[in-house]
Design a protein around this motif. Structure first.
Motif, mmCIF file in Angstrom:
data_model
loop_
_atom_site.group_PDB
_atom_site.id
_atom_site.type_symbol
_atom_site.label_atom_id
_atom_site.label_comp_id
_atom_site.label_asym_id
_atom_site.label_seq_id
_atom_site.Cartn_x
_atom_site.Cartn_y
_atom_site.Cartn_z
ATOM 1 N N HIS A 69 0.729 -1.171 -0.006
ATOM 2 C CA HIS A 69 -0.068 0.037 -0.046
ATOM 3 C C HIS A 69 0.984 1.463 -0.084
ATOM 4 C CE1 HIS A 69 -3.480 2.688 0.620
ATOM 5 N NE2 HIS A 69 -2.927 3.058 1.623
ATOM 6 N N LYS A 70 0.534 2.108 -0.684
ATOM 7 C CA LYS A 70 1.291 3.586 -0.965
ATOM 8 C C LYS A 70 0.372 4.418 -0.242
ATOM 9 C CE LYS A 70 3.365 6.654 -4.251
ATOM 10 N NZ LYS A 70 3.733 7.105 -5.522
ATOM 11 N N GLN A 72 -1.750 7.647 0.611
ATOM 12 C CA GLN A 72 -2.091 8.658 -0.093
ATOM 13 C C GLN A 72 -2.171 10.079 0.763
ATOM 14 O OE1 GLN A 72 -6.074 8.264 -1.850
ATOM 15 N NE2 GLN A 72 -6.198 10.621 -2.256
ATOM 16 N N THR A 76 -8.241 14.384 -2.688
ATOM 17 C CA THR A 76 -8.139 15.151 -4.063
ATOM 18 C C THR A 76 -8.824 16.418 -3.853
ATOM 19 O OG1 THR A 76 -10.013 14.197 -4.831
ATOM 20 C CG2 THR A 76 -7.668 13.089 -5.529
ATOM 21 N N THR A 274 -2.097 10.437 8.166
ATOM 22 C CA THR A 274 -1.218 11.310 7.465
ATOM 23 C C THR A 274 -0.876 12.585 7.787
ATOM 24 O OG1 THR A 274 -3.475 12.443 6.219
ATOM 25 C CG2 THR A 274 -2.351 10.317 5.141
ATOM 26 N N GLU A 307 -13.950 8.485 -5.423
ATOM 27 C CA GLU A 307 -13.068 7.834 -4.833
ATOM 28 C C GLU A 307 -13.677 6.577 -3.904
ATOM 29 O OE1 GLU A 307 -9.899 10.104 -3.054
ATOM 30 O OE2 GLU A 307 -9.185 10.873 -5.040
ATOM 31 N N TRP A 311 -12.383 9.384 4.642
ATOM 32 C CA TRP A 311 -11.287 10.280 5.092
ATOM 33 C C TRP A 311 -12.037 10.804 6.468
ATOM 34 C CZ3 TRP A 311 -6.558 11.396 3.318
ATOM 35 C CH2 TRP A 311 -5.939 11.046 2.169
#
Length: 433
Positions: A69-70, A72, A76, A274, A307, A311
């Motif tokens: 998993h990268k 994010q 957006t 994040t 998406e 979030w």
């Protein structure tokens, strides 16, 4: 399409290997020293490690879906500027001293460096019992007892089975809206430090939930057939988890209404953080006080248009997200937005303890702005086109123990967008039905 179907089957099979044992969440984490870029010691005793964002706990769990998993780094389309503007309007229009919450560790050392996330360290010699904490998590967010409709459907009140029997149970006092479909919700949660017994918990929360029934067609005002997929954000007073009764930030998700597949904070593979400025499990520098300042924590849960991940933002800062692949049946819309309080009570010897919810006061005042009860303020919903709306259509409530916890709809504030809900109560023996 066939290829996509095969991938979905594989993903579901991999996720199905997770059980409730995967959801064990410690009070903090013991991190590899090589992953720590900075350490902040909080005046109240917590230690925050600034950990490489790609080495955070949820990504280090041996879950196959997280293997490559990268992260994010941001959605957006950020809500941040818009929410800050609207929240400032809401706060300035209120009567009395309303203040924004802030986490204690930020006053001790600022924030973590860019490219890292703050992780609360497991205290040395911690007396937290992992097994007790894990069971408390499972019970705290388990399905509420099925309510029976009250007068005109306004009030849902459902005493639990075996009300006089000993044994843990969940008490709920909350309002909810089913006027979606939704792509999220926003609210301002009150920060109170209530009395909580050592093996119990008290939670203040906002959550967005949806059904896993693929044939269900939503209709405004109608409860969905299940709430299997759900995302939560809020405040927990959770001594068996954290070793004290301070209100602490939490996130939670489930894919089966809390039966087997669920995760609290970053104790298992699930939430990807994040933010370098907000700590899950972190406590707060200030609390609401009766007759004094009212402290609020702004929170939101939202899904970007086009998406799949959900979030979470806290204090108008993007905290992180739940990747779409942790939901084996895609969670592409919400059908149930809920806000209020929950208490996990142990009911020793068949008697309810004095664990409080919210401010510890029942909502009884006619004017919500003058009530000493806890207040979830300025709720609004996000629709499927990505636009917010006040969601002032008839809301519903659920109360499982009206003898000592309650909920009252405060109405919408005509001067600003949003809807208020008062909730809470003192606990005690009057909870018996």
């Amino acid at each position: 399409m066939a290829h996509a179907a095969v991938l979905l089957v594989i993903a579901m099979a991999l996720l199905a290997t997770a059980t409730s044992s995967d959801a064990l969440s410690p009070a903090g984490h013991l991190m590899d020293p090589h992953d720590i870029k900075k350490t902040i010691k909080q005046n109240e005793g917590d230690v925050i490690d600034c950990v490489d964002i790609n080495r955070q706990p949820s990504l280090k769990h041996k879950h196959p879906l997280f293997r490559d998993h990268k992260v994010q780094l941001k959605p957006t389309r950020s809500w941040k500027a818009k929410l800050e503007e609207e929240e400032s309007s809401k706060l300035s229009s209120r009567v009395g001293a309303w203040q924004r919450a802030d986490q204690s560790w930020r006053r001790s050392g600022g924030s973590c460096p860019q490219g890292t996330v703050p992780i609360r360290r497991t205290p040395n010699g911690s007396a937290v019992d992992a097994a007790v904490a894990a069971d408390a998590i499972r019970r705290s967010f388990s399905p509420a007892p099925s309510p029976s409709a009250g007068a005109a459907g306004d009030q849902a009140v459902g005493p639990q089975d075996g009300a006089a029997a000993a044994g843990p149970r969940i008490e709920v006092a909350a309002s909810y809206a089913v006027n979606g479909p939704y792509h999220g919700a926003y609210a301002m949660l009150p920060v109170w430090k209530a009395h909580v017994e050592p093996k119990e918990a008290s939670h203040t929360y906002l959550h967005v939930a949806g059904t896993t029934n693929p044939t269900y067609v939503p209709f405004p005002g109608e409860d969905p057939p299940d709430l299997n997929n759900a995302v939560w954000v809020g405040l927990s007073q959770f001594p068996s988890m954290f070793g004290d009764d301070n209100p602490r930030l939490f996130v939670y998700y489930t894919t089966d209404n809390g039966q087997k597949h669920y995760c609290y904070n970053t104790g298992c593979a699930g939430f990807v953080q994040t933010s370098s400025r907000i700590a899950l499990g972190g406590t707060f520098a200030n609390f609401s006080a009766p007759g004094g300042s009212q402290i609020f924590l702004s929170v939101s849960i939202y899904k970007e248009v086009g998406e799949h991940q959900w979030w979470v933002s806290v204090m108008d800062e993007v905290l992180g997200y739940f990747p779409h692949f942790i939901f084996p049946r895609f969670f592409y819309e919400g059908l149930h937005n809920e806000m209020g309080g929950r208490v996990l009570n142990t009911w020793p010897q068949g008697r309810h303890t004095a664990t409080q919810m919210g401010s510890g006061v029942l909502p009884a005042a006619a004017d919500p702005q003058k009530s000493p009860a806890a207040l979830v303020a300025a709720y609004f919903a996000l629709n499927v086109t990505g636009h917010d709306f006040p969601d002032i259509a008839r809301k519903k409530t659920v109360v499982t123990a009206p003898g000592c916890y309650g909920v009252q709809l405060g109405g919408d504030d005509r001067s600003v967008q949003g809807f208020d809900t008062l909730f809470g109560g003192p606990g005690g023996p009057d909870c018996a039905s």
